[in-house]
Design a protein around this motif. Structure first.
Motif, PDB file in Angstrom:
ATOM      1  N   TRP A 186      -1.408   5.547   1.252  1.00 55.24           N
ATOM      2  CA  TRP A 186      -2.649   5.651   0.467  1.00 55.24           C
ATOM      3  C   TRP A 186      -3.721   6.409   1.233  1.00 55.24           C
ATOM      4  O   TRP A 186      -4.421   7.271   0.681  1.00 55.24           O
ATOM      5  CB  TRP A 186      -3.121   4.242   0.119  1.00 55.24           C
ATOM      6  N   SER A 187      -3.877   6.104   2.512  1.00 52.02           N
ATOM      7  CA  SER A 187      -4.896   6.747   3.331  1.00 52.02           C
ATOM      8  C   SER A 187      -4.665   8.259   3.405  1.00 52.02           C
ATOM      9  O   SER A 187      -5.615   9.044   3.342  1.00 52.02           O
ATOM     10  CB  SER A 187      -4.895   6.136   4.730  1.00 52.02           C
ATOM     11  N   GLN A 188      -3.419   8.654   3.543  1.00 53.45           N
ATOM     12  CA  GLN A 188      -3.119  10.086   3.606  1.00 53.45           C
ATOM     13  C   GLN A 188      -3.464  10.777   2.288  1.00 53.45           C
ATOM     14  O   GLN A 188      -3.954  11.904   2.273  1.00 53.45           O
ATOM     15  CB  GLN A 188      -1.650  10.290   3.946  1.00 53.45           C
ATOM     16  N   ARG A 189      -3.247  10.097   1.184  1.00 53.30           N
ATOM     17  CA  ARG A 189      -3.580  10.688  -0.117  1.00 53.30           C
ATOM     18  C   ARG A 189      -5.090  10.819  -0.316  1.00 53.30           C
ATOM     19  O   ARG A 189      -5.554  11.719  -1.012  1.00 53.30           O
ATOM     20  CB  ARG A 189      -2.985   9.852  -1.260  1.00 53.30           C
ATOM     21  N   GLU A 190      -5.840   9.889   0.284  1.00 49.65           N
ATOM     22  CA  GLU A 190      -7.295   9.904   0.102  1.00 49.65           C
ATOM     23  C   GLU A 190      -7.952  11.092   0.794  1.00 49.65           C
ATOM     24  O   GLU A 190      -9.053  11.494   0.429  1.00 49.65           O
ATOM     25  CB  GLU A 190      -7.902   8.594   0.625  1.00 49.65           C
ATOM     26  N   GLY A 191      -7.324  11.631   1.835  1.00 45.70           N
ATOM     27  CA  GLY A 191      -7.815  12.864   2.444  1.00 45.70           C
ATOM     28  C   GLY A 191      -8.859  12.670   3.512  1.00 45.70           C
ATOM     29  O   GLY A 191      -8.957  11.616   4.155  1.00 45.70           O
ATOM     30  N   ARG A 192      -9.700  13.683   3.680  1.00 42.78           N
ATOM     31  CA  ARG A 192     -10.640  13.747   4.796  1.00 42.78           C
ATOM     32  C   ARG A 192     -11.647  12.602   4.768  1.00 42.78           C
ATOM     33  O   ARG A 192     -12.083  12.166   3.719  1.00 42.78           O
ATOM     34  CB  ARG A 192     -11.389  15.086   4.765  1.00 42.78           C
ATOM     35  N   GLY A 193     -12.008  12.162   5.960  1.00 43.36           N
ATOM     36  CA  GLY A 193     -13.030  11.135   6.104  1.00 43.36           C
ATOM     37  C   GLY A 193     -12.499   9.725   6.155  1.00 43.36           C
ATOM     38  O   GLY A 193     -13.259   8.781   6.403  1.00 43.36           O
ATOM     39  N   MET A 194     -11.199   9.536   5.913  1.00 41.95           N
ATOM     40  CA  MET A 194     -10.635   8.190   5.989  1.00 41.95           C
ATOM     41  C   MET A 194     -10.447   7.797   7.452  1.00 41.95           C
ATOM     42  O   MET A 194     -10.023   8.607   8.281  1.00 41.95           O
ATOM     43  CB  MET A 194      -9.278   8.142   5.283  1.00 41.95           C
ATOM     44  N   PRO A 195     -10.771   6.552   7.799  1.00 44.01           N
ATOM     45  CA  PRO A 195     -10.526   6.101   9.168  1.00 44.01           C
ATOM     46  C   PRO A 195      -9.025   5.927   9.411  1.00 44.01           C
ATOM     47  O   PRO A 195      -8.243   5.730   8.472  1.00 44.01           O
ATOM     48  CB  PRO A 195     -11.240   4.751   9.223  1.00 44.01           C
ATOM     49  N   ARG A 196      -8.650   5.991  10.664  1.00 43.98           N
ATOM     50  CA  ARG A 196      -7.260   5.713  11.020  1.00 43.98           C
ATOM     51  C   ARG A 196      -7.023   4.212  10.907  1.00 43.98           C
ATOM     52  O   ARG A 196      -7.832   3.413  11.384  1.00 43.98           O
ATOM     53  CB  ARG A 196      -6.996   6.187  12.445  1.00 43.98           C
ATOM     54  N   ILE A 197      -5.928   3.821  10.258  1.00 45.88           N
ATOM     55  CA  ILE A 197      -5.585   2.406  10.086  1.00 45.88           C
ATOM     56  C   ILE A 197      -4.351   2.110  10.919  1.00 45.88           C
ATOM     57  O   ILE A 197      -3.322   2.783  10.781  1.00 45.88           O
ATOM     58  CB  ILE A 197      -5.357   2.066   8.605  1.00 45.88           C
ATOM     59  N   ARG A 198      -4.459   1.124  11.804  1.00 49.90           N
ATOM     60  CA  ARG A 198      -3.387   0.814  12.743  1.00 49.90           C
ATOM     61  C   ARG A 198      -2.990  -0.658  12.587  1.00 49.90           C
ATOM     62  O   ARG A 198      -3.768  -1.479  12.094  1.00 49.90           O
ATOM     63  CB  ARG A 198      -3.829   1.105  14.183  1.00 49.90           C
ATOM     64  N   TYR A 199      -1.787  -0.967  13.038  1.00 48.53           N
ATOM     65  CA  TYR A 199      -1.249  -2.326  12.891  1.00 48.53           C
ATOM     66  C   TYR A 199      -0.450  -2.675  14.144  1.00 48.53           C
ATOM     67  O   TYR A 199       0.315  -1.848  14.661  1.00 48.53           O
ATOM     68  CB  TYR A 199      -0.343  -2.397  11.662  1.00 48.53           C
ATOM     69  N   ARG A 200      -0.635  -3.894  14.629  1.00 49.08           N
ATOM     70  CA  ARG A 200       0.133  -4.381  15.771  1.00 49.08           C
ATOM     71  C   ARG A 200       0.420  -5.865  15.576  1.00 49.08           C
ATOM     72  O   ARG A 200      -0.473  -6.633  15.254  1.00 49.08           O
ATOM     73  CB  ARG A 200      -0.666  -4.158  17.066  1.00 49.08           C
ATOM     74  N   ARG A 201       1.692  -6.259  15.740  1.00 53.53           N
ATOM     75  CA  ARG A 201       2.047  -7.681  15.717  1.00 53.53           C
ATOM     76  C   ARG A 201       2.588  -8.035  17.089  1.00 53.53           C
ATOM     77  O   ARG A 201       3.598  -7.503  17.528  1.00 53.53           O
ATOM     78  CB  ARG A 201       3.084  -7.980  14.633  1.00 53.53           C
ATOM     79  N   ARG A 202       1.906  -8.950  17.779  1.00 48.43           N
ATOM     80  CA  ARG A 202       2.302  -9.236  19.157  1.00 48.43           C
ATOM     81  C   ARG A 202       3.420 -10.276  19.197  1.00 48.43           C
ATOM     82  O   ARG A 202       3.533 -11.125  18.305  1.00 48.43           O
ATOM     83  CB  ARG A 202       1.109  -9.680  19.996  1.00 48.43           C
ATOM     84  N   ALA A 203       4.189 -10.226  20.246  1.00 47.00           N
ATOM     85  CA  ALA A 203       5.354 -11.100  20.375  1.00 47.00           C
ATOM     86  C   ALA A 203       4.985 -12.483  20.885  1.00 47.00           C
ATOM     87  O   ALA A 203       5.662 -13.468  20.590  1.00 47.00           O
ATOM     88  CB  ALA A 203       6.378 -10.460  21.309  1.00 47.00           C
ATOM     89  N   ASP A 204       3.897 -12.577  21.639  1.00 42.01           N
ATOM     90  CA  ASP A 204       3.509 -13.845  22.253  1.00 42.01           C
ATOM     91  C   ASP A 204       2.178 -14.289  21.670  1.00 42.01           C
ATOM     92  O   ASP A 204       1.176 -13.579  21.756  1.00 42.01           O
ATOM     93  CB  ASP A 204       3.395 -13.664  23.771  1.00 42.01           C
ATOM     94  N   ASN A 205       2.143 -15.487  21.072  1.00 43.94           N
ATOM     95  CA  ASN A 205       0.928 -15.971  20.405  1.00 43.94           C
ATOM     96  C   ASN A 205      -0.020 -16.744  21.316  1.00 43.94           C
ATOM     97  O   ASN A 205      -0.862 -17.496  20.829  1.00 43.94           O
ATOM     98  CB  ASN A 205       1.302 -16.903  19.235  1.00 43.94           C
ATOM     99  N   SER A 206       0.089 -16.625  22.598  1.00 43.03           N
ATOM    100  CA  SER A 206      -0.726 -17.440  23.503  1.00 43.03           C
ATOM    101  C   SER A 206      -2.205 -17.194  23.257  1.00 43.03           C
ATOM    102  O   SER A 206      -2.648 -16.066  23.046  1.00 43.03           O
ATOM    103  CB  SER A 206      -0.382 -17.103  24.957  1.00 43.03           C
TER     104      SER A 206
END
Length: 643
Positions: A186-206
């Protein structure tokens, strides 16, 4: 990078936009002498009112001769001191509000005028910490925030949105990854001015959320100057994000800026009443808080911006000695992290009126009480934090008020129980009636002062709104506001004894070693089943029955005085079920009740979030389709009466 079209005042902070301008180990900057006077103005009248109430109680009833009388008097004096502090905060806040710009900090004045376009001087990560949340709801909010940033202009490179997942459940994590892939496309379709959207799921929940944020700082912190911390239910406009980043650029001594996020977006009757009450009653107390604390503020854990390097270097949480619930990992970590930042010399600031930030809240009494039990344990844990070396007095005060805020509940239950027993034995209401049946001048003076102290916060807040046509309109007009406030107060009379009994039980069981599980919160408009309500509130019903039996042995005045408390406890399951109704909540809105500015002039982001969640898609723009989130327009003359 530089921006040649910036004013000179803004260009001059370029070197200090990141995290390295504040000397490590430097103590807090000296505060002006006026801050001492502001704090004395808060403490002095509070103590004077409390002392006056204590003196009038002794004059009205004399020195008690029995242990029961002494216990009731002691509890009464302590509780009225707390109520005096609460009341004076609102009067203090009203005075500060009436002073206008003279009471505002330089940061607040600058926040009202600062540009929301990116400067290129810094990079910010807006981090959304989640754990087994509804992925569709989380990414719906992220879409809204991303589009809001795009509308503010720029190429989108100054702010990234980062989802930090602690989810362990396989099915939920799979949906998270699917929704992330969808939002990337969706972000790529929206074009210029969209913020970069990142995702991370960590292995250790400490470390739970605190550990999640700390791991982000370690792994990705070097990429960013600032970090806007958001919860799974947070929403912030692009303008607010950019404004916060600009303020951090211009104020290199500031390590954290906390905003006020008001509850919005839920439609059970319980949620709508709470959203209305917070909007009505919070502003004056927040104005008081900002006025006296200055740079010695606190951190509330979300909807705030932090300087990444300062936070990473100074806010590492200690592990408390002893076993849970009071030892081990710090559960309510945010206020401690703010205190540690302040100890290291960084300013911690509050913007009480910036706007553009929201959150959601429990939508029924059962879920609210569950959250309160968790928060109770977390706040009581701070007893072990108070003695930490180097903390500022204001930081210890923030911690102490959080502890006392829960400890007053068992004191109230003890006062009501012992006071009722004393009244049954003596045939007089005594202090449990605040002096109303004392029969002498001191008793009448006591009753007048206590009633004023108890009623002042809500009356001042109501008067403050009524004094302004704009504020009245935000609540749907004068008639709608007055009817809603009267209904809220009537419902609060029934809800308060239930919440007080529950919180008192949470304090006592925590002190006896009960450890609370910190499960994922329910954030949807949830209707409470009758069976669940009776099962979880059987203790309140039993307490109400015991009180009713005790009142049967007293006089008619005692029975009349305590009847609301007994009725509230006996009917607590009915309250939970009825107030969890979405039908009643939307019905109250249709009749112009419990309105706030989020109903009468909702922000585009709120409208878009509702539409996105309802449609389950990616709308290109806000349409005019009928929706419970469309603005409610009610003028003073046509505001509905209660039917």
């Amino acid at each position: 990078m530089s921006s040649p079209d910036l004013p000179q005042a803004e260009r001059s902070v370029e070197a200090g936009a990141g995290g390295g301008t504040r000397p490590r180990g430097a103590g807090p900057a000296p505060r002006p002498a006026s801050f001492r006077l502001r704090r004395l103005a808060l403490a002095g009248p509070t103590l004077a009112i409390a002392a006056t109430i204590a003196a009038l109680a002794l004059a009205a009833y004399g020195v008690p001769e029995t242990w029961l009388g002494r216990a009731v008097l002691g509890l009464f004096v302590v509780l009225m001191a707390w109520q005096s502090f609460t009341a004076w905060q609102y009067l203090y806040g009203l005075i500060a509000a009436l002073m206008g710009d003279r009471a505002l900090s330089a940061l607040e004045r600058r926040a009202a005028t600062i540009s929301t376009r990116p400067t290129g001087l810094s990079r910010t990560a807006a981090v959304v910490a989640i754990h087994a949340e509804d992925p569709l709801a989380v990414f719906s909010a992220i879409r809204v925030m991303a589009r809001s940033l795009q509308r503010e202009g720029g190429d989108g490179s100054d702010i990234d949105i980062f989802v930090l997942s602690d989810t362990r459940e396989g099915a939920i994590s799979a949906v998270e990854e699917h929704e992330f892939a969808r939002i990337q496309a969706w972000s790529q379709r929206e074009g210029r001015g969209m913020p970069r959207i990142r995702y991370r799921r960590r292995a250790d929940n400490s470390g739970r959320k605190a550990g999640n944020i700390a791991e982000f700082c370690t792994t990705y912190g070097h990429e960013y100057d600032f970090m806007i911390v958001l919860d799974a239910d947070s929403l912030m406009t692009g303008a607010a994000m950019r404004r916060l980043a600009r303020l951090m650029e211009e104020n290199p001594r500031t390590g954290l800026i906390q905003t006020v996020s008001y509850a919005a977006g839920r439609d059970t009757l319980f949620a709508r009443i709470q959203q209305f009450a917070v909007r009505l009653y919070a502003p004056l107390s927040l104005r008081c808080l900002e006025t006296w604390q200055g740079p010695d503020g606190s951190y509330w854990g979300h909807n705030a911006i932090l300087r990444v390097e300062a936070f990473a270097n100074n806010a590492e949480l200690p592990v408390l000695s002893g076993k849970p619930p009071l030892g081990g990992e710090i559960l309510c970590h945010d206020i401690v992290e703010g205190a540690l930042l302040r100890r290291a010399g960084w300013d911690v600031r509050l913007l009480p009126e910036m706007g553009g930030t929201w959150e959601e809240m429990p939508t029924n009494l059962i879920d609210l009480l569950g959250r309160e039990r968790r928060w109770c344990q977390g706040n009581l844990q701070h007893v072990r934090v108070l003695p930490m070396k180097g903390l500022l007095g204001a930081s210890r005060w923030h911690l102490g008020v959080g502890i006392l805020g829960y400890c007053v509940y068992p004191l109230w239950i003890a006062f009501l129980g012992l006071g009722t027993w004393q009244a049954v034995r003596s045939g007089e209401l005594g202090l449990i009636g605040y002096g109303l049946d004392g029969g002498n001048a001191a008793a009448w003076a006591l009753a007048t002062l206590v009633i004023a102290v108890m009623g002042l916060p809500k009356l001042l807040s109501l008067g403050y709104v009524l004094a302004s046509p704009r504020r009245r309109a935000d609540f749907g007009g004068t008639r709608s506001l007055l009817v809603s406030a009267a209904l809220e107060q009537a419902i609060w009379v029934l809800l308060w004894p239930v919440m007080a009994l529950f919180a008192a039980g949470a304090v006592v069981t925590t002190m006896f070693g009960r450890v609370v599980r910190w499960d994922t919160q329910s954030r949807d408009d949830r209707s409470v089943p009758w069976r669940e309500a009776f099962r979880l509130q059987s203790d309140a019903v039993a307490a109400g029955g015991a009180l009713a039996v005790l009142l049967a042995f007293g006089n008619s005045w005692l029975a009349l005085w305590m009847a609301p408390v007994a009725l509230a406890l006996l009917t607590s399951p009915f309250q939970s079920v009825l107030t969890s109704s979405t039908r009643l909540g939307l019905g109250s809105k249709a009749r112009g009740l419990f309105l706030t500015e989020d109903d009468t002039r909702p922000a585009p982001e709120l409208l878009e979030l509702h539409q996105t969640r309802t449609a389950g898609a990616e709308p290109a723009a806000i349409t005019a389709a009928p929706s419970p989130w469309l603005p409610v327009t009610i003028d003073e003359a046509s505001a509905p009466t209660l039917r």
